[in-house]
Enzyme design. Structure first.
Site, mmCIF file in Angstrom:
data_model
loop_
_atom_site.group_PDB
_atom_site.id
_atom_site.type_symbol
_atom_site.label_atom_id
_atom_site.label_comp_id
_atom_site.label_asym_id
_atom_site.label_seq_id
_atom_site.Cartn_x
_atom_site.Cartn_y
_atom_site.Cartn_z
ATOM 1 N N CYS A 140 0.863 -1.142 0.114
ATOM 2 C CA CYS A 140 -0.111 -0.020 0.025
ATOM 3 C C CYS A 140 1.004 1.346 0.101
ATOM 4 O O CYS A 140 0.553 2.104 -0.818
ATOM 5 C CB CYS A 140 -0.743 0.038 1.424
ATOM 6 S SG CYS A 140 -2.028 1.390 1.403
ATOM 7 N N CYS A 141 2.001 1.243 0.697
ATOM 8 C CA CYS A 141 2.833 2.384 0.984
ATOM 9 C C CYS A 141 3.714 2.544 -0.429
ATOM 10 O O CYS A 141 3.775 3.886 -0.988
ATOM 11 C CB CYS A 141 4.084 2.261 1.931
ATOM 12 S SG CYS A 141 3.496 2.400 3.825
ATOM 13 N N CYS A 225 -0.950 8.458 7.255
ATOM 14 C CA CYS A 225 -2.152 8.174 6.914
ATOM 15 C C CYS A 225 -3.029 7.914 7.969
ATOM 16 O O CYS A 225 -2.674 7.402 8.853
ATOM 17 C CB CYS A 225 -2.201 7.188 5.880
ATOM 18 S SG CYS A 225 -1.326 7.524 4.269
ATOM 19 N N CYS A 228 -2.843 4.460 9.693
ATOM 20 C CA CYS A 228 -1.468 4.014 9.757
ATOM 21 C C CYS A 228 -0.939 5.084 11.158
ATOM 22 O O CYS A 228 0.138 4.756 11.374
ATOM 23 C CB CYS A 228 -0.612 4.131 8.739
ATOM 24 S SG CYS A 228 -0.955 3.104 7.384
ATOM 25 N N CYS A 253 8.188 3.518 5.819
ATOM 26 C CA CYS A 253 7.290 3.382 4.372
ATOM 27 C C CYS A 253 8.093 3.102 3.411
ATOM 28 O O CYS A 253 7.391 2.374 2.380
ATOM 29 C CB CYS A 253 6.396 4.382 4.277
ATOM 30 S SG CYS A 253 6.937 5.765 4.014
#
Length: 261
Positions: A140-141, A225, A228, A253
């Site tokens: 996702c990162c 985010c 997170c 990340c």
């Protein structure tokens, strides 16, 4: 009318809700050599702007980054600022981004992830699959941060970050000038606040009335985010609120992880 005390030590009548101290009130405590650090930072930014064009500042709109952007503007340096708008930032961060775009002398460039890649990840893996494994969180990162970062830095000679040695064990040896990726990526990284303390950062913000993310007032020292990031408790480390469900060693990340590191 009786008095009650709050956790931050402030007192108020039991008929009133205690007032929480702001981040500037809590943290603005400069180190003894703050003036020297500030002068070193200013000189480093001026050198970067003069000798390492083209370059940009990477900003997450956190406390360190708003200090650097303010310095760039105050020194009238030719350094654009870029922000990675991941699609999952806090409302407070997005509001600060708008205010920064409206008032910054330096251009603010916003990079967003490839929409198709985000949709494919959500469809195939699930929007909250980041909690299932480190691999999925890093994927996702990669989509939301690393690919946009590559676009932001394309053609650049250098970039500027808000990394500080005090932030975590992984960043304890951050240099003011990092040339470790010149050979592989052609990029020099400047970390002008590397030796600043958290108190130095907030002293600058208070002294110069710098606009900052109000989440800092809610015990978010490090803001990323929404899924997170969480607030930290008394005694927790600075970056404890980032990816708190993972092992300490995994808490990056990828933006500041060197190849092979």
């Amino acid at each position: 009318m009786s008095e009650t005390s709050s956790l931050d030590g402030s007192y108020a009548s039991s008929a009133f809700k205690p007032q929480r101290l702001s981040a500037t009130e809590l943290h603005a405590k400069p180190s003894a050599d703050y003036a020297t650090k500030l002068a070193t930072t200013q000189a480093l930014l001026q050198r970067a702007a003069a000798e390492f064009q083209p370059l940009k500042q990477a900003s997450s709109l956190g406390a360190e980054d708003v200090v650097i952007t303010h310095l760039i503007n105050a020194l009238a340096l030719d350094i654009p600022v870029f922000v990675l708008e991941t699609g999952r930032l806090h409302a407070e961060t997005l509001e600060l981004l708008e205010r920064t775009e409206a008032h910054s002398r330096a251009p603010i460039q916003v990079y967003r992830p490839q929409h198709e890649a985000v949709i494919a990840f959500v469809r195939d893996k699930g929007q909250n699959s980041i909690y299932d494994s480190i691999a999925l969180r890093k994927e996702c990162c990669g989509i939301r941060k690393m690919e946009p970062l590559a676009r932001a830095l394309a053609g650049q000679k250098a970039w500027i970050t808000g990394l500080r040695r005090e932030q975590s064990n992984a960043r304890a040896e951050v240099p003011l000038i990092d040339e470790s990726e010149v050979a592989t990526k052609g990029l020099t990284k400047f970390n002008p606040l590397a030796d600043w303390t958290w108190g130095d950062v907030w002293h600058y913000i208070a002294q110069n009335q710098v606009d900052y993310n109000p989440l800092h007032d809610q015990f978010f020292p490090s803001i990323g985010c929404v899924p997170c990031t969480r607030a930290i408790s008394l005694g927790e480390e600075f970056r404890a609120g980032r990816w708190w469900w993972e092992d300490e060693a995994a808490k990056e990340c990828g933006l500041h992880v060197k190849a092979g590191g």
